[in-house]
Design an enzyme around this catalytic site. Structure first.
Site, mmCIF file in Angstrom:
data_model
loop_
_atom_site.group_PDB
_atom_site.id
_atom_site.type_symbol
_atom_site.label_atom_id
_atom_site.label_comp_id
_atom_site.label_asym_id
_atom_site.label_seq_id
_atom_site.Cartn_x
_atom_site.Cartn_y
_atom_site.Cartn_z
ATOM 1 N NE ARG A 1 -3.464 -2.205 2.927
ATOM 2 C CZ ARG A 1 -4.766 -2.249 2.662
ATOM 3 N NH1 ARG A 1 -5.364 -1.206 2.145
ATOM 4 N NH2 ARG A 1 -5.473 -3.348 2.911
ATOM 5 C CG MET B 1 -0.398 7.883 -4.878
ATOM 6 S SD MET B 1 0.940 8.338 -3.772
ATOM 7 C CE MET B 1 0.095 8.507 -2.215
ATOM 8 C CG HIS C 1 -14.016 45.145 -13.080
ATOM 9 N ND1 HIS C 1 -15.253 44.651 -13.401
ATOM 10 C CD2 HIS C 1 -14.212 46.307 -12.430
ATOM 11 C CE1 HIS C 1 -16.176 45.505 -12.987
ATOM 12 N NE2 HIS C 1 -15.574 46.524 -12.397
#
Length: 876
Positions: A92, A103, A455
């Protein structure tokens, strides 16, 4: 010699940087005597060495893994190829920071054609043995060989339908053998090689695959999203397998010590009988609530409940725990601080202080300032997002929140539709001040151009309106009123949904749910003010914005942008008269009318802010922003003002600048037109005098001159303005306390800050322009290339969102040091939007600035960030 591998008994919770979060917590749980399957961890440093060394495991690393594997065999009494005491392993990932699902993982490693038969014989359970083997083949094929998992999944679903099997757990041994046979054929067909039968070959291939998964696409995206460094690497945890799929007295699950959605102090989770961990995550089967385990296996539930309480108290935080039950024996496979909603996070923090598990300082440190946005803005329902069609994910999250509405391409239409009860979203290439009417009524604003300080972004944040800016993959045609995106075309009136927190756009309406302040939020904010050294002010000039900031207890106003006061139609026409005037008399006449408007403006601001300090920036933008640029607009304005079109066109041409941001603006306007700033300071002082005389209200204006780069500019203007102010106070026989300072937004101003300090009462850093000038980036155009810079690692962060410490930050540091030598007690603040960014706030706090200022809705974010910074500095 570098140590690359640690057994679980050698580590502890403080070693997350080296062992990853999972490895450090497995070691810590082992140290606490909890039932953790034995194993060892290969370090994150080894991962980075591997990735930077042409993806080759060195002989030293291989030897160290072999040694720990041998020690694991000795401790467990099992071996990879022992037919009677077979050792199977899980492999793992686990980085320093939790990256769930990003992962790779491989389970049941060590099985092969021979060992699966031994496992079936020893356990007397062929179904279990071949279920483990088919899982290994699928995971190994996907993770190690890169075979798309759909090849395995599609066959499995086809096979189950063909044989009328609903659940994986209902497959017979013979059926599983057929599936295994087909899976092995997939290897040969796609990879042209067989599944490796040597367990050690499997192990080393899996380790390398997990290391490599650190750089997979989803992991990279996740790290960028959560601001996790690419240099940390992942550890690899090698652990003895325990089997939740070994029958009706086995199972697997995930549980939180508190509810991650609400924060309720009650065990919350799910489990599956006769399953392995990925079954819960994949959602193939519907899991059972953890509460039902109390009836199914009361002893196991009791044991798990007690362990969960132990872990929460030990880590002093809500835990997310993965567990497996093998024949009624409980094993803990992982614990980590549980991810939670903002509502839950604030409740858990307050509850844990009341329960004595945390101090107030620890509770504040556990909270993410960005999560405040979720509490103050509507958010999309997570389930609804799953089925929504994406338009774009490349926009900048300019102003948080979520909104849905009909596309409008101009402000007038947006206003018209809003007045008839429609929810609208203003979609434009970019916005200008004249769009404000449409912006105010819009649920959200989307632009294809502009950055985080454009803006659209600044105004939207000030209003608390959701905004996605710089969405460069959209082709917005305001003439034919279409939006072209990679998968299609949208027309005016089509409904879209906008996520200003993440920068995502969706087709159609996505359900919203409201996030509102609650008692826990109020409590945390009170604590934050207690521990924050920095004051937090707001950038605001509209009454509604000021009231919002006051509700969040801003300590004052750090920036009133006076240019925003000139764009109402009746004011704009007078400003245009001033700009177009051919002589001083005409200019003075226009300014006299504007003076009346400005006095009313400042009186309203001072009344709303109720006596708190207020920094007012004198007019800053280039004059050309006040005049039209398109032929049709010029003709219209010429008619309204009673001037010839040719004259107006000629004047517009005269005002045009090649690079207006470096042009005739800021203090340069006052040098050439001193009457403009004189009018503004007169309005400020007269409004203060009127309030003092009429209602005894004390006002504390801090008048700020923008864009100063030379001492002569500041001293000359200060003398003129101060003389006029004193003249007004003498004539009115009334004194008002005021200060005159400047906005530091040019690199040169930072370098001569000690000189400028002689003519200034305060400084405020304008980080938007200072960043723009330092990098030479146009803040409105940088979106065209800045994403590429970020993707390729040219820039670690967007400097318009988080302060560039090494460049812009160094200039600020120089300015502060020079200023403090000249005037040790001079007030110094920040009024750019980076004043609301948590990472930037910590830097400003370390420099000893007095305040930060940001848009009203970012005030609580800034308070929490300032408190965290204050606590960290105190603890150093």
């Amino acid at each position: 010699m570098t140590k690359n591998v640690y057994s679980f008994s050698e580590g502890n919770a403080e070693m997350k940087g080296l062992l990853g979060g999972k490895g450090a917590n497995l070691a810590e749980m082992t140290r606490l005597g909890l039932p953790v399957p034995d194993g060892f961890t290969i370090t994150t440093e080894t991962c980075m060495t591997y990735l930077n060394n042409e993806r080759m495991l060195t002989k030293d690393v291989q030897d160290e893994i072999e040694l720990h594997l041998k020690q694991l065999e000795e401790r467990s009494g099992k071996s990879l190829n022992d037919p009677e005491n077979m050792m199977l392993l899980s492999v793992r990932s686990g980085s320093k920071f939790s990256m769930p699902g990003m992962m790779d993982t491989v389970l049941n490693l060590g099985l092969n054609d021979e060992n699966v038969e031994h496992l079936a014989r020893v356990t007397q359970d062929e179904e279990f043995a071949y279920d483990c083997y088919r899982r290994l083949l699928q995971m190994f094929g996907d993770v190690v060989y890169g075979i798309d998992g759909s090849h395995f999944e599609n066959f499995l679903e086809f096979y189950k339908r063909k044989n009328r099997v609903k659940l994986d757990s209902e497959l017979t041994a013979d059926q599983l053998k057929e599936i295994v046979h087909e899976y092995k054929r997939i290897y040969l067909e796609i990879k042209k090689q067989a599944f490796p039968q040597n367990p050690k070959e499997q192990l080393f291939a899996a380790i390398e695959a997990v290391f490599s998964s650190w750089n997979n696409e989803r992991a990279n995206i996740y790290r960028k999203l959560h601001d996790i460094s690419d240099d940390l690497g992942t550890a690899v945890n090698i652990q003895l397998m325990v089997f939740g799929n070994s029958g009706p007295n086995s199972g697997t699950g995930v549980a939180f010590t508190r509810n991650p959605s609400t924060g309720e102090n009650k065990l919350f989770g799910e489990y599956l009988i006769n399953a392995q961990g990925e079954d819960v995550v994949a959602g193939i089967r519907t899991p059972l609530p953890i509460s039902e385990l109390k009836t199914a296996m009361p002893e196991v539930y009791k044991q798990f409940f007690e362990m969960s309480e132990t872990l929460e108290k030990h880590y002093q935080d809500m835990q997310d725990i993965e567990f497996t039950i093998e024949n009624k024996k409980l094993y803990l496979l992982q614990t980590r601080n549980g991810k939670r909603t903002a509502h839950a996070a604030f409740k858990v923090a307050v509850d844990m202080v009341e329960e004595g598990l945390k101090t107030k300082e620890e509770a504040i440190l556990s909270l993410d300032p960005h999560s405040v946005n979720q509490l103050l803005h509507p958010v999309f329902v997570e389930e609804a997002l799953k089925s929504a069609e994406l338009i774009s994910t490349v926009g900048l999250p300019a102003s948080p929140g979520s909104a849905t509405g009909k596309i409008c391409f101009d402000a007038a239409v947006a206003k018209e539709w809003s007045e008839r009860g429609e929810k609208v979203i203003l979609v434009r290439q970019e916005t200008s001040p004249e769009d404000i009417g449409g912006m105010v009524v819009s649920q959200a604003i989307v632009t294809s151009r502009g950055g985080m300080t454009s803006h659209a972004a600044v105004v939207a944040r000030g209003m608390g309106t959701c905004c996605v800016a710089g969405c460069s993959e959209l082709e917005i045609d305001e003439f034919i009123k279409t939006v072209t995106y990679p998968k299609g075309v949208l027309k005016e009136g089509d409904i879209i949904s906008v996520d200003g927190t993440n920068g995502d756009l969706y087709v159609g309406e996505v359900s919203l749910e409201l996030s509102e302040k609650n008692e826990y939020f109020e409590t945390v904010m009170a604590w934050s003010k207690e521990f924050s050294r920095l004051e937090v002010r707001m950038n605001a000039e509209m009454t509604s914005d000021i009231e919002t900031g006051m509700a969040f207890e801003a300590s004052g106003i750090g920036l009133v942008r006076t240019e925003h006061m000139f764009f109402a139609p009746e004011r704009l026409i007078e400003m245009r008269r001033f700009i177009l005037a051919s002589n001083q008399e005409e200019r003075n006449k226009a300014l006299q009318t504007i003076l009346g408007y400005q006095i009313d403006d400042f009186k309203e601001i001072f009344k709303t802010i109720s006596g708190k300090s207020t920094v007012i920036r004198l007019l800053d933008p280039p004059l050309h922003e006040f005049v039209p640029s398109k032929e049709g607009d010029i003709r219209k304005i010429a008619e309204e003002m009673g001037v010839q079109y040719d004259y107006l066109q000629h004047r517009v041409n005269e005002l045009h600048e090649i690079n207006p941001m470096l042009g005739h603006r800021g203090c340069r306007l006052a040098v050439t037109y001193p009457e403009l700033y004189i009018m503004q300071v007169e309005a400020i002082i007269r409004s203060a005098i009127e309030l003092k005389k009429s209602s005894q209200m004390e006002v504390f204006p801090e008048i700020m001159i923008p864009l100063v780069g030379m001492e002569g500019e500041l001293s000359s203007l200060r003398t003129k303005l101060e003389n006029h102010i004193n003249h007004i106070m003498d004539s009115e026989d009334c004194s008002v306390p005021f200060t005159l300072g400047t906005m530091i937004e040019l690199p040169r101003a930072c370098l001569i800050a000690d000189e400028l300090a002689k003519s200034a009462d305060f400084f405020s850093f304008g980080t938007n322009d200072l960043t723009q000038m330092t990098f030479g980036f146009s803040r409105d155009d940088a979106a065209k290339y800045i994403n590429q810079y970020l993707a390729e690692g040219v820039l670690p962060i967007d400097p318009f969102q988080t302060l560039d410490v090494t460049g812009v930050g160094e200039l600020i540091k120089i300015a502060v040091e020079k200023t403090r030598k000249t005037k040790p007690d001079m007030k110094i603040g920040v009024c750019g939007e980076l004043g609301g960014d948590p990472h930037s706030i910590e830097f400003f706090d370390q420099l000893g600035l007095d305040y930060v200022s940001c848009s009203p809705y970012r005030v609580p974010v800034a308070y929490l960030a300032a408190a965290k910074s204050g606590i960290r500095m105190k603890n150093k």
